[in-house]
Design an enzyme around this catalytic site. Structure first.
Site, PDB file in Angstrom:
ATOM      1  N   ASP A  11      -7.514  -3.728   4.044  1.00 31.49           N
ATOM      2  CA  ASP A  11      -6.494  -4.657   3.548  1.00 31.49           C
ATOM      3  C   ASP A  11      -6.719  -6.092   4.020  1.00 31.49           C
ATOM      4  O   ASP A  11      -5.981  -7.001   3.604  1.00 31.49           O
ATOM      5  CB  ASP A  11      -5.100  -4.212   4.010  1.00 31.49           C
ATOM      6  CG  ASP A  11      -4.713  -2.848   3.478  1.00 31.49           C
ATOM      7  OD1 ASP A  11      -4.926  -2.610   2.277  1.00 31.49           O
ATOM      8  OD2 ASP A  11      -4.230  -2.016   4.264  1.00 31.49           O
TER       9      ASP A  11
ATOM     10  N   ASP B 164       0.868  -1.167   0.000  1.00 36.80           N
ATOM     11  CA  ASP B 164       0.000   0.000   0.000  1.00 36.80           C
ATOM     12  C   ASP B 164       0.910   1.223   0.000  1.00 36.80           C
ATOM     13  O   ASP B 164       2.056   1.156   0.446  1.00 36.80           O
ATOM     14  CB  ASP B 164      -0.889  -0.018   1.250  1.00 36.80           C
ATOM     15  CG  ASP B 164      -1.958   1.061   1.199  1.00 36.80           C
ATOM     16  OD1 ASP B 164      -2.105   1.690   0.138  1.00 36.80           O
ATOM     17  OD2 ASP B 164      -2.628   1.276   2.217  1.00 36.80           O
TER      18      ASP B 164
ATOM     19  N   ASP C  10      -2.228  -2.043   6.372  1.00 41.57           N
ATOM     20  CA  ASP C  10      -2.300  -1.391   7.681  1.00 41.57           C
ATOM     21  C   ASP C  10      -3.730  -1.116   8.118  1.00 41.57           C
ATOM     22  O   ASP C  10      -3.947  -0.659   9.239  1.00 41.57           O
ATOM     23  CB  ASP C  10      -1.504  -0.077   7.674  1.00 41.57           C
ATOM     24  CG  ASP C  10      -2.079   0.929   6.664  1.00 41.57           C
ATOM     25  OD1 ASP C  10      -2.969   0.554   5.877  1.00 41.57           O
ATOM     26  OD2 ASP C  10      -1.618   2.084   6.674  1.00 41.57           O
TER      27      ASP C  10
END
Length: 763
Positions: free
Chosen positions: A511, A275, A507
């Site tokens: 996700d 990410d 995080d």
């Protein structure tokens, strides 16, 4: 109390898993058989088994203590209200009737009922469904699910094993399997040897006792030697020690390994999905500039956004940055609000003036081309939020109506200093990096280029992509923008279908689906509770560049164990072949257990143990078991060929029959030691200082140990330790011929049938 399950094994589990193994059981049964005939000198292998088991237990206990120490730093906390006092406690300390204070990013630690507030909940960890579920006062919240957006107060109704998540976990553990190529391969070896060892043992014993006219002592000793040779003792131990050593090393870099086999899985990874926020960037967002649209004054905009921020339930990193920049205001009171979600990419609040304030991603609020100044900010890697008003009603299930834009807010997030070096490392190691982000693809691409991501200029807007196109674009692009949580998982699946091994970092709650789908899941320490709980690895310092060290540790374990297994399996292969030949030719097995133990200790255990700690970051391009057998088979077959040659010489009366203290036994024992040392040579090649030292000392050590034992046989102790005759001149001559033949056979097989094949892609 809400007792939490530990992420490490208990001491009892470690003891049980190291002691109660099939290998140990088979060795114990062989030892009992030897004890029954008082063959005490041949039972030395039990001390080696005990030492190996002890080392394995000590290493795992050491790793357990370090993991538990680090897990305290990663353990999620619960914000609760108890007896009117707001406090933060470990989730294990949550009690019945406590009030949980829940907000975006928090994982629900106990079953509870909402008392006040409205939240959107992700229950994918429990139900597998990714769609957000709206919960309001009176609705139940299940432990294990996560808050996507909003805030609420919820009363705890279940704790500990009564929680829904605990009950699901118990069921899951019944069918949970270890995802480890090393372990699964060793189980195949165990199954194979277990299948062979019992019938071969019975047949060898009956043949030795009845057809060869041996006494009970000789029958038990020769049979035991054949069975001991089939067991690759120490290889399981070597795997456990290698992984445990990796955990200890990574703990010093503040990496929490929550799954022992995650290191092995990461070693095979050839695609790393990151990410943008918190990985390439520091995750420290700041508002840099507010660009007001024409006919909008600061006096008009500031009270609107100030009122919105004061009353919104949104609290992710973006909104925290907004709160630091704008002053709160009571100019407008909220009537209704729709919290932010990763799927919608916008947040809205209906105000008392009958208008609705909306803030979110440009692609959702603006249907026309943005001003060039704003586009320039996006192209430079800055994140853009648009804020606007509408008099029309808003429904979170439908697209936004036309929004009157008020301002564009630029947000910056500094790139990590070591990001470029990390990207360069992954490029050199053949690991493709994919940036998968919910942000605008232009912005993500700009940041990725600044961070040195290879191919970062190739980006795609996932909001324009249909599911059927995912398999095509998964490999084609390096940067994916405007990605939904479901699309993140779909991209990982698409890469799997292309035979890639995928690691995913994350995080946030958005996700979770992708983390579960990946071969190796990695969470950053600053991320949400839910992400840290799901991930196999947690980077406590939130520094993804440490993945270089994780990758190197995983490759070290897999590469070194694969090379060492080639030495261990030599004995397994020739023992099986020799047992079969002995059965067919009615010949006693040529060795005794103490001789097999010496091979285990000097030629297998010593070099493999020390070589397993050597750095080895070479890319893993082969599968463990086929590669280990490829390395071992030429040596094992060479010994079998030499044994057949010995039988021919024996048939012509040139060599005597095998057994304790015979010239045949001396010849064949020196031969298997020599061919085994050739296996160590292959394990150590190409040479460096350590590998040269291990090879030389292994060779010298074997022959020196034989010489010492033979010397002690007629001097000092007068003990026949090896049960081996002193070789005569004829024996030495035939040994040299056999050694040359064995090496020639090994080389021919290694360069033809068992040559190193074209590298394959790991899956």
């Amino acid at each position: 109390m809400n007792k939490q399950e530990k992420i490490t094994k208990t001491t009892g589990q470690i003891l049980k898993e190291n002691i109660c193994t099939l290998f140990n059981l088979l060795n114990l049964l062989i030892a009992i058989a030897l004890a029954c005939v008082h063959a005490w000198s041949n039972m030395f292998f039990i001390l080696i088994i005990a030492l190996n088991t002890t080392i394995g237990i000590v290493q795992e206990l050491k790793a357990k203590r370090l993991v538990e120490k680090l897990s305290l730093l990663s353990m999620p906390k619960a914000d609760i209200e108890r007896n009117g006092t707001i406090m933060q406690v470990d989730i294990a300390e949550v009690c019945l009737d406590d009030i949980l204070l829940l907000e975006s990013g928090k994982q629900i630690c106990s079953d509870s009922v909402i008392q006040e507030g409205t939240v959107e909940v992700n229950e994918s960890l429990l139900t597998g469904e990714s769609d957000a579920v709206c919960k309001k006062a009176g609705d139940s919240l299940l432990s294990g699910s996560s808050i996507i957006s909003g805030k609420c107060r919820a009363k705890v109704i279940h704790v500990g094993s009564d929680n829904y998540a605990s009950q699901i976990a118990k069921e899951a553990k019944k069918s949970k399997s270890v995802h480890s190529e090393l372990v699964l391969s060793m189980r195949k070896v165990t199954k194979c040897t277990g299948f062979l060892i019992i019938p071969l043992g019975i047949l060898l014993f009956i043949e030795a006792l009845l057809l060869q006219d041996n006494d009970l002592y000789s029958a038990v000793v020769t049979t035991s030697a054949g069975l001991l040779g089939m067991l690759p003792k120490g290889l399981y131990l070597l795997i456990s020690i290698g992984l445990a050593a990796g955990i200890v090393s990574l703990s010093k870099k503040n990496v929490l390994v929550q799954d022992l086999y995650a290191l092995e899985n990461l070693a095979h990874v050839d695609v790393l999905c990151l990410d943008k926020t918190g990985t390439l960037t520091e995750g420290n967002m700041k508002v840099e500039e507010v660009i007001l649209f024409p006919h909008v004054s600061e006096e008009t905009f500031s009270p609107l956004i100030g009122s919105f921020l004061k009353h919104t339930s949104d609290n992710n990193a973006t909104f925290q940055a907004l709160n630091q920049y704008f002053s709160p205001s009571d100019a407008y009171q909220p009537v209704q609000q729709i919290p932010f979600s990763s799927d919608r990419k916008w947040s809205a609040m209906a105000l008392e003036n009958a208008e609705t304030f909306v803030i979110g991603a440009p692609e959702r609020l603006c249907t026309t081309k943005l001003p060039e100044t704003i586009q320039a900010h996006m192209q430079s890697g800055k994140r853009i939020l648009l804020a606007g008003m509408t008099k029309k009603s808003i429904d979170k299930e439908h697209p936004l109506p036309e929004i009157q834009l008020l301002a564009a807010i630029t947000i910056v997030d500094p790139i990590r200093k070591n990001a470029s070096a990390a990207m360069d490392y992954f490029r050199r190691e053949g690991v493709a990096v994919k940036i998968i982000s919910g942000d605008n693809p232009v912005t993500v691409s700009a940041i990725a280029q600044q961070a040195g991501v290879p191919g970062a200029e190739d980006y795609i807007d996932m909001s324009t992509i249909q599911d059927a196109e995912l398999n095509e674009i998964a490999e084609q692009y390096s940067v994916f923008g405007r990605v939904t949580p479901v699309q993140k998982r779909q991209l990982v699946k698409a890469l799997h279908q292309k035979n890639h091994s995928v690691a995913m970092t994350g995080d946030g709650v958005n996700d979770l689906l992708a983390l579960k789908e990946a071969d190796c899941s990695i969470a950053v320490g600053q991320g949400s509770d839910a992400a840290r709980q799901v991930a196999q690895l947690v980077l406590l310092d939130s520094d993804f560049s440490v993945l270089r060290d994780v990758l190197m540790q995983g490759r070290r374990v897999v590469n070194n164990i694969t090379k060492s297994a080639g030495v261990f399996f030599i004995k397994t292969i020739y023992s099986i072949l020799l047992c079969l030949i002995c059965l067919v030719t009615n010949t006693p097995f040529p060795f005794v257990p103490i001789q097999i133990t010496l091979i285990d200790l000097i030629i297998e255990g010593y070099p493999s143990f020390f070589a397993s700690f050597e750095p080895n970051a070479k890319k893993v391009t082969t599968h463990f078991l086929p590669e280990a057998i490829r390395r071992a088979a030429p040596n094992g077959i060479a010994i079998a060929v030499c044994f057949v040659a010995y039988l021919i010489l024996h048939a012509f009366g040139i060599m005597d029959a095998g057994g304790e203290n015979t010239q045949a036994n001396a010849l064949l024992f020196l031969l298997i030691g020599t061919v085994g040392i050739i296996g160590v040579f292959k394990m150590c090649y190409p040479f460096n200082r350590l590998r040269t030292f291990l090879f030389v000392t292994t060779g010298i050590g074997f022959y020196a140990m034989v010489a010492i034992c033979l010397y002690l046989k007629d001097h000092i102790l007068a003990q026949d330790i090896l049960k081996m005759a002193i070789p005569e001149n004829q024996t030495w001559f035939i040994f040299l011929l056999f050694a040359a033949m064995g090496i020639a056979v090994e080389r021919i097989l290694a360069l033809t049938i068992y040559r190193e094949k074209t590298k394959i892609k790991n899956v």
